[in-house]
Write a protein that holds these residues in place. Structure first.
Motif, PDB file in Angstrom:
ATOM      1  N   ARG A 159       0.849  -1.189   0.000  1.00 55.00           N
ATOM      2  CA  ARG A 159       0.000   0.000   0.000  1.00 55.00           C
ATOM      3  C   ARG A 159       0.884   1.238   0.000  1.00 55.00           C
ATOM      4  N   ALA A 160       0.266   2.375  -0.186  1.00 51.67           N
ATOM      5  CA  ALA A 160       1.017   3.634  -0.176  1.00 51.67           C
ATOM      6  C   ALA A 160       1.560   3.917   1.222  1.00 51.67           C
ATOM      7  N   ILE A 161       2.747   4.498   1.269  1.00 45.45           N
ATOM      8  CA  ILE A 161       3.324   4.938   2.541  1.00 45.45           C
ATOM      9  C   ILE A 161       2.497   6.107   3.064  1.00 45.45           C
ATOM     10  N   ARG A 162       2.203   6.093   4.369  1.00 44.48           N
ATOM     11  CA  ARG A 162       1.463   7.186   4.994  1.00 44.48           C
ATOM     12  C   ARG A 162       2.422   8.052   5.803  1.00 44.48           C
ATOM     13  N   ALA A 163       2.443   9.320   5.493  1.00 47.69           N
ATOM     14  CA  ALA A 163       3.415  10.219   6.105  1.00 47.69           C
ATOM     15  C   ALA A 163       2.751  11.476   6.645  1.00 47.69           C
ATOM     16  N   MET A 164       3.410  12.066   7.625  1.00 43.93           N
ATOM     17  CA  MET A 164       3.012  13.350   8.185  1.00 43.93           C
ATOM     18  C   MET A 164       4.177  14.313   7.994  1.00 43.93           C
ATOM     19  N   CYS A 165       3.884  15.514   7.510  1.00 40.99           N
ATOM     20  CA  CYS A 165       4.911  16.531   7.296  1.00 40.99           C
ATOM     21  C   CYS A 165       4.817  17.566   8.411  1.00 40.99           C
ATOM     22  N   ILE A 166       5.903  17.757   9.151  1.00 40.15           N
ATOM     23  CA  ILE A 166       5.926  18.673  10.284  1.00 40.15           C
ATOM     24  C   ILE A 166       7.013  19.720  10.070  1.00 40.15           C
ATOM     25  N   GLY A 167       6.676  20.973  10.364  1.00 46.70           N
ATOM     26  CA  GLY A 167       7.670  22.031  10.268  1.00 46.70           C
ATOM     27  C   GLY A 167       7.157  23.305  10.909  1.00 46.70           C
ATOM     28  N   ILE A 168       8.064  24.153  11.346  1.00 42.22           N
ATOM     29  CA  ILE A 168       7.667  25.425  11.943  1.00 42.22           C
ATOM     30  C   ILE A 168       7.173  26.362  10.838  1.00 42.22           C
ATOM     31  N   PRO A 169       6.494  27.441  11.179  1.00 44.34           N
ATOM     32  CA  PRO A 169       6.014  28.387  10.165  1.00 44.34           C
ATOM     33  C   PRO A 169       7.150  28.912   9.286  1.00 44.34           C
ATOM     34  N   ASN A 170       6.827  29.118   8.017  1.00 44.38           N
ATOM     35  CA  ASN A 170       7.726  29.704   7.030  1.00 44.38           C
ATOM     36  C   ASN A 170       8.878  28.794   6.625  1.00 44.38           C
ATOM     37  N   VAL A 171       8.820  27.527   6.998  1.00 43.59           N
ATOM     38  CA  VAL A 171       9.886  26.617   6.611  1.00 43.59           C
ATOM     39  C   VAL A 171       9.608  25.988   5.244  1.00 43.59           C
ATOM     40  N   GLY A 172       8.390  26.195   4.726  1.00 46.47           N
ATOM     41  CA  GLY A 172       8.076  25.692   3.390  1.00 46.47           C
ATOM     42  C   GLY A 172       7.205  24.460   3.353  1.00 46.47           C
ATOM     43  N   LYS A 173       6.493  24.196   4.452  1.00 47.23           N
ATOM     44  CA  LYS A 173       5.682  22.987   4.540  1.00 47.23           C
ATOM     45  C   LYS A 173       4.576  22.946   3.489  1.00 47.23           C
ATOM     46  N   SER A 174       3.831  24.031   3.344  1.00 45.48           N
ATOM     47  CA  SER A 174       2.740  24.069   2.374  1.00 45.48           C
ATOM     48  C   SER A 174       3.257  23.911   0.952  1.00 45.48           C
ATOM     49  N   THR A 175       4.371  24.565   0.661  1.00 40.12           N
ATOM     50  CA  THR A 175       4.962  24.462  -0.672  1.00 40.12           C
ATOM     51  C   THR A 175       5.375  23.026  -0.967  1.00 40.12           C
ATOM     52  N   LEU A 176       5.986  22.375   0.030  1.00 35.70           N
ATOM     53  CA  LEU A 176       6.405  20.992  -0.161  1.00 35.70           C
ATOM     54  C   LEU A 176       5.205  20.087  -0.420  1.00 35.70           C
ATOM     55  N   MET A 177       4.154  20.240   0.378  1.00 36.52           N
ATOM     56  CA  MET A 177       2.979  19.396   0.218  1.00 36.52           C
ATOM     57  C   MET A 177       2.328  19.620  -1.146  1.00 36.52           C
ATOM     58  N   ASN A 178       2.294  20.872  -1.593  1.00 37.58           N
ATOM     59  CA  ASN A 178       1.740  21.153  -2.912  1.00 37.58           C
ATOM     60  C   ASN A 178       2.574  20.509  -4.015  1.00 37.58           C
ATOM     61  N   ARG A 179       3.883  20.508  -3.830  1.00 37.79           N
ATOM     62  CA  ARG A 179       4.769  19.866  -4.813  1.00 37.79           C
ATOM     63  C   ARG A 179       4.529  18.358  -4.850  1.00 37.79           C
ATOM     64  N   LEU A 180       4.346  17.780  -3.677  1.00 42.71           N
ATOM     65  CA  LEU A 180       4.177  16.327  -3.601  1.00 42.71           C
ATOM     66  C   LEU A 180       2.835  15.864  -4.151  1.00 42.71           C
ATOM     67  N   VAL A 181       1.784  16.608  -3.883  1.00 39.83           N
ATOM     68  CA  VAL A 181       0.450  16.154  -4.297  1.00 39.83           C
ATOM     69  C   VAL A 181      -0.003  16.782  -5.608  1.00 39.83           C
ATOM     70  N   GLY A 182       0.697  17.777  -6.126  1.00 37.99           N
ATOM     71  CA  GLY A 182       0.304  18.414  -7.362  1.00 37.99           C
ATOM     72  C   GLY A 182      -0.733  19.489  -7.134  1.00 37.99           C
ATOM     73  N   LYS A 183      -1.164  20.117  -8.210  1.00 38.40           N
ATOM     74  CA  LYS A 183      -2.096  21.242  -8.095  1.00 38.40           C
ATOM     75  C   LYS A 183      -3.456  20.803  -7.580  1.00 38.40           C
ATOM     76  N   LYS A 184      -3.908  19.638  -8.000  1.00 37.01           N
ATOM     77  CA  LYS A 184      -5.208  19.157  -7.549  1.00 37.01           C
ATOM     78  C   LYS A 184      -5.017  18.341  -6.276  1.00 37.01           C
ATOM     79  N   ILE A 185      -5.381  18.913  -5.153  1.00 39.21           N
ATOM     80  CA  ILE A 185      -5.253  18.223  -3.880  1.00 39.21           C
ATOM     81  C   ILE A 185      -6.485  17.358  -3.677  1.00 39.21           C
ATOM     82  N   ALA A 186      -6.272  16.040  -3.748  1.00 37.25           N
ATOM     83  CA  ALA A 186      -7.396  15.111  -3.656  1.00 37.25           C
ATOM     84  C   ALA A 186      -7.478  14.489  -2.273  1.00 37.25           C
ATOM     85  N   GLN A 187      -8.691  14.437  -1.771  1.00 28.79           N
ATOM     86  CA  GLN A 187      -8.896  13.771  -0.487  1.00 28.79           C
ATOM     87  C   GLN A 187      -9.089  12.280  -0.757  1.00 28.79           C
TER      88      GLN A 187
END
Length: 287
Positions: free
Chosen positions: A119-147
């Motif tokens: 199955r797919a690996i399940r991960a949690m991304c943790i970081g302090i503000p302004n470290v780039g967490k949202s940007t990283l998640m957007n890069r990983l999941v692409g423009k269409k964020i699917a639930q």
């Protein structure tokens, strides 16, 4: 300059992470490559516990390359899988899933030997503000964020973000520690923009930045502000006044301070690392 900042939503985020850590296979700990220790949450070990961890030194292009390599080696020596990335520029992102699989090799091999369907690996991304967490998640999941829906055993309504077929990310907020026990850490975070400018005295911050560059990258000050090498040996407060005059700000030191801070943040003084590997002992005391 005294910095104390811990909004209520940060405390809530910390509780959420602590509650949901059990639902993931691995934690992606995102830190600022310019602040490899100062941008880590000191409670991280307590929160993450024994979960496998992949440390991502983000904004690697903004940091000193030599320092990057030394810090990557430092974390690897401590047993962490570690990558240097730049989420904004999409550099190194394609290495994250393969490295996560390496970190989880024993677990994946064990499941495979028991006949468990991959199955797919399940991960949690943790970081302090302004470290780039949202940007990283957007890069990983692409423009269409699917639930991807609720997984067995996961609290109702928990959102999972799919990244290809091999990775699912638990959508949780970043966290920041409740206080800066050492003001040096606060200044470093402030200089990189991790703390709201309204909480600071900009002249103090500019003086801190000038003092740092005078010590580690004096030639960059010479080139950027048309200084002499002797000028970089001046006390930082005097250097601020000199740069203010040279830039035509006269006695408007607030304006000069804001300019210097923005130029440091925007890399106009080149890549830099505030947490110096060679000062590791002192940095450990700060943290």
């Amino acid at each position: 300059m005294t910095i104390q900042w811990f909004p209520g939503h940060m405390a809530k985020a910390r509780r959420e992470v602590s509650e949901k850590i059990k639902y993931v296979d691995i934690v992606f700990e995102l830190i600022d490559a310019r602040l490899p220790l100062s941008s880590r949450n000191p409670m991280m070990d307590q929160i993450v516990q024994q979960k496998p961890r992949l440390i991502l030194l983000n904004k690697g292009d903004l940091a000193d390359k030599e320092q990057n390599q030394k810090w990557q080696h430092y974390f690897q020596e401590k047993g962490y899988h570690t990558l240097i990335i730049n989420a904004q520029q999409n550099k190194g992102i394609n290495k994250i899933v393969p490295e996560a699989k390496k970190a989880l090799k024993e677990k994946l091999d064990r499941e495979r030997s028991k006949g468990v369907k991959p199955r797919a690996i399940r991960a949690m991304c943790i970081g302090i503000p302004n470290v780039g967490k949202s940007t990283l998640m957007n890069r990983l999941v692409g423009k269409k964020i699917a639930q991807t829906g609720n997984k067995p055993g996961v609290t109702k309504g928990q959102q999972w973000l799919r990244s290809g077929t091999d990775l699912e990310l638990l959508d949780t907020p970043g966290i920041l520690w409740p206080r800066f026990e050492d003001q040096e850490i606060g200044k470093k975070l402030a200089l990189t923009g991790a703390i709201k400018d309204q909480l600071l005295h900009l002249d103090d911050l500019a003086i801190y930045g000038l003092s740092f560059f005078s010590r580690f990258y004096p030639q960059r000050l010479v080139e950027r502000y048309n200084l002499t090498e002797a000028d970089t040996l001046l006390p930082a407060a005097e250097l601020l006044m000199l740069i203010s005059q040279k830039r035509g700000y006269r006695d408007d030191y607030d304006r000069a301070s804001e300019m210097i801070i923005q130029e440091i943040r925007s890399s106009k003084l080149g890549p830099y690392t505030l947490d110096r590997w060679e000062e590791l002992g002192a940095l450990k005391d700060e943290n």
